[in-house]
Scaffold this active site. Structure first.
Site, PDB file in Angstrom:
ATOM      1  CB  SER A 143      -0.786   0.142   1.304  1.00 47.63           C
ATOM      2  OG  SER A 143      -1.422   1.169   1.370  1.00 47.63           O
ATOM      3  CE1 TYR A 156      -3.940  -1.778   5.234  1.00 44.98           C
ATOM      4  CE2 TYR A 156      -3.370   0.329   4.580  1.00 44.98           C
ATOM      5  CZ  TYR A 156      -3.903  -0.900   4.470  1.00 44.98           C
ATOM      6  OH  TYR A 156      -3.958  -1.429   3.125  1.00 44.98           O
TER       7      TYR A 156
HETATM    8  N1  LIG Z   1      -8.822  -0.146  -1.322  1.00 42.53           N
HETATM    9  C1  LIG Z   1      -7.582   0.657  -1.221  1.00 42.53           C
HETATM   10  O1  LIG Z   1      -7.636   1.735  -1.106  1.00 42.53           O
HETATM   11  C2  LIG Z   1      -6.336  -0.104  -1.001  1.00 42.53           C
HETATM   12  C3  LIG Z   1      -5.262   0.703  -0.924  1.00 42.53           C
HETATM   13  C4  LIG Z   1      -3.963   0.209  -0.556  1.00 42.53           C
HETATM   14  C5  LIG Z   1      -3.506  -1.232  -0.448  1.00 42.53           C
HETATM   15  N2  LIG Z   1      -4.875  -2.010  -0.541  1.00 42.53           N
HETATM   16  C6  LIG Z   1      -4.803  -3.457  -0.367  1.00 42.53           C
HETATM   17  O2  LIG Z   1      -5.460  -3.997  -1.486  1.00 42.53           O
HETATM   18  C7  LIG Z   1      -5.587  -5.670  -0.929  1.00 42.53           C
HETATM   19  C8  LIG Z   1      -7.263  -5.847  -1.603  1.00 42.53           C
HETATM   20  O3  LIG Z   1      -7.908  -4.827  -0.708  1.00 42.53           O
HETATM   21  P1  LIG Z   1      -9.119  -4.123  -1.585  1.00 42.53           P
HETATM   22  O4  LIG Z   1      -8.995  -2.685  -1.362  1.00 42.53           O
HETATM   23  O5  LIG Z   1      -9.462  -5.040  -2.748  1.00 42.53           O
HETATM   24  O6  LIG Z   1     -10.476  -4.727  -0.282  1.00 42.53           O
HETATM   25  P2  LIG Z   1     -11.691  -5.570  -0.256  1.00 42.53           P
HETATM   26  O7  LIG Z   1     -12.611  -5.255  -1.377  1.00 42.53           O
HETATM   27  O8  LIG Z   1     -12.293  -5.494   1.070  1.00 42.53           O
HETATM   28  O9  LIG Z   1     -10.863  -7.018  -0.751  1.00 42.53           O
HETATM   29  C9  LIG Z   1     -10.226  -7.591   0.458  1.00 42.53           C
HETATM   30  C10 LIG Z   1     -10.118  -9.079   0.088  1.00 42.53           C
HETATM   31  O10 LIG Z   1      -9.543  -9.702   1.023  1.00 42.53           O
HETATM   32  C11 LIG Z   1     -10.268 -10.914   1.667  1.00 42.53           C
HETATM   33  N3  LIG Z   1      -9.990 -11.077   3.066  1.00 42.53           N
HETATM   34  C12 LIG Z   1     -10.040 -10.544   3.947  1.00 42.53           C
HETATM   35  N4  LIG Z   1      -9.644 -11.264   5.123  1.00 42.53           N
HETATM   36  C13 LIG Z   1      -9.298 -12.604   4.687  1.00 42.53           C
HETATM   37  C14 LIG Z   1      -8.691 -13.669   5.139  1.00 42.53           C
HETATM   38  N5  LIG Z   1      -8.568 -13.849   6.740  1.00 42.53           N
HETATM   39  N6  LIG Z   1      -8.441 -14.719   4.564  1.00 42.53           N
HETATM   40  C15 LIG Z   1      -8.494 -14.457   3.229  1.00 42.53           C
HETATM   41  N7  LIG Z   1      -8.874 -13.460   2.523  1.00 42.53           N
HETATM   42  C16 LIG Z   1      -9.346 -12.465   3.113  1.00 42.53           C
HETATM   43  C17 LIG Z   1     -11.768 -10.533   1.289  1.00 42.53           C
HETATM   44  O11 LIG Z   1     -12.529 -11.565   1.217  1.00 42.53           O
HETATM   45  P3  LIG Z   1     -13.341 -12.587   2.391  1.00 42.53           P
HETATM   46  O12 LIG Z   1     -13.614 -11.204   3.199  1.00 42.53           O
HETATM   47  O13 LIG Z   1     -14.219 -13.185   1.635  1.00 42.53           O
HETATM   48  O14 LIG Z   1     -12.410 -13.221   2.987  1.00 42.53           O
HETATM   49  C18 LIG Z   1     -11.508  -9.656   0.121  1.00 42.53           C
HETATM   50  O15 LIG Z   1     -11.570 -10.756  -1.061  1.00 42.53           O
HETATM   51  C19 LIG Z   1      -5.485  -5.322   0.474  1.00 42.53           C
HETATM   52  O16 LIG Z   1      -4.281  -6.052   1.008  1.00 42.53           O
HETATM   53  C20 LIG Z   1      -5.498  -3.978   0.967  1.00 42.53           C
HETATM   54  O17 LIG Z   1      -4.603  -3.737   2.283  1.00 42.53           O
HETATM   55  C21 LIG Z   1      -6.246  -1.509  -0.898  1.00 42.53           C
END
Ligand SMILES: NC(=O)c1ccc[n+]([C@@H]2O[C@H](COP(=O)([O-])OP(=O)(O)OC[C@H]3O[C@@H](n4cnc5c(N)ncnc54)[C@H](OP(=O)(O)O)[C@@H]3O)[C@@H](O)[C@H]2O)c1
Length: 246
Positions: A143, A156
């Site tokens: 991130s 985080y």
């Molecule tokens: N969105 C942003 O602004 C942003 C910015 C920087 C970095 N990121 C990073 O991008 C990645 C994806 O996030 P996203 O933004 O796409 O958010 P998201 O839509 O909430 O997706 C997160 C995913 O992780 C899964 N997950 C959560 N806990 C889990 C567990 N214990 N085991 C397996 N899967 C799990 C969730 O599925 P289930 O709940 O079905 O398990 C979901 O598929 C993350 O690492 C996040 O830190 C996001």
């Protein structure tokens, strides 16, 4: 048309929504065989139907990255189904941010377990497989919070600094057949705020996401770019922010 993605077997954690889902769809469109893991089985099933409906190849399994054996099983599923594993995208992550004064210790523990230990369990599951192959690739989602620390994001950010450090250490130990890519997104419009337990933080981050968040496809394209390079080209880190993000 033949490309460097067609026929690759790609495991994706956190594939049930957001960045993981967009990446699964984009890679499958380009001919990769995608193996999807997340806790939400219904969403994985729906996504798999969508991918198959578009002519893609997909397998999936309920996976909680806090459990080492779940990662081992997901890698085994890829090997049993497709006899190889080319890429592991460790994307699962949560961000229940809050001021340290709130002492939301359970959130701190969950972030450490999912964001850091989840990535480590992925490495533990895939590295022995990768070492036996002529080609392999880890893609780890960090991130911009792993580059710059802001208030309310101490834990985080700590987990994402750790992902970048672990990935860079892995890269230095990798040798000439294993690639390591860090993807560092800024604000992306996903379900990311759903894991937030602080109502104030949820509203604040949701507002920023609505105002400037970019599509998860922007991150998927960056991951595709890293994977489609020739085998000897290792794209080590990509930062993708909204233009409006400071
Ligand atoms: N969105 C942003 O602004 C942003 C910015 C920087 C970095 N990121 C990073 O991008 C990645 C994806 O996030 P996203 O933004 O796409 O958010 P998201 O839509 O909430 O997706 C997160 C995913 O992780 C899964 N997950 C959560 N806990 C889990 C567990 N214990 N085991 C397996 N899967 C799990 C969730 O599925 P289930 O709940 O079905 O398990 C979901 O598929 C993350 O690492 C996040 O830190 C996001």
């Amino acid at each position: 048309m033949e490309n460097n993605i067609e026929h690759k077997v790609v495991v994706i954690t956190g594939a049930s929504s957001g960045i993981g889902e967009a990446t699964a769809v984009m890679l499958a469109e380009r001919g990769a065989k995608v193996v999807l893991g997340a806790r939400g089985l219904n969403r994985l099933e729906a996504l798999a139907r969508r991918i198959v409906g578009a002519g893609g190849e997909v397998a999936y399994a309920q996976t909680d990255v806090r459990r080492r054996e779940d990662l081992t099983s997901l890698v085994k599923l890829a090997l049993d189904r497709y006899s190889q594993l080319d890429v592991l995208i460790s994307n699962a992550g949560i961000g229940p941010i809050s001021p340290l004064d709130d002492l939301r210790v359970e959130d701190w523990e969950n972030m450490i377990d999912i964001n850091i230990k989840g990535v480590l369990y992925g490495i533990a599951a895939a590295l022995p497989v990768f070492r036996k192959q002529a080609f392999s690739h880890f893609v780890n989602t960090a991130s911009t919070a792993g580059i710059v620390v802001n208030p309310n994001m101490a834990v985080y950010a700590g987990t994402k600094f750790a992902v970048r450090a672990i990935s860079e250490g892995l890269r230095q130990e990798a040798g000439d057949k294993l690639r390591v890519t860090i993807i560092s997104p800024g604000f992306v419009r996903t379900g990311f705020t759903e894991s937030m337990t602080s109502p104030e933080m949820k509203v604040k981050i949701r507002d920023s996401m609505d105002k400037m968040g970019i599509s998860p496809d922007a991150i998927a394209r960056a991951i595709v770019f890293a994977i489609e390079q020739p085998a000897g080209v290792d794209v080590n880190e990509i930062i993708v922010r909204p233009t409006a993000q400071t």
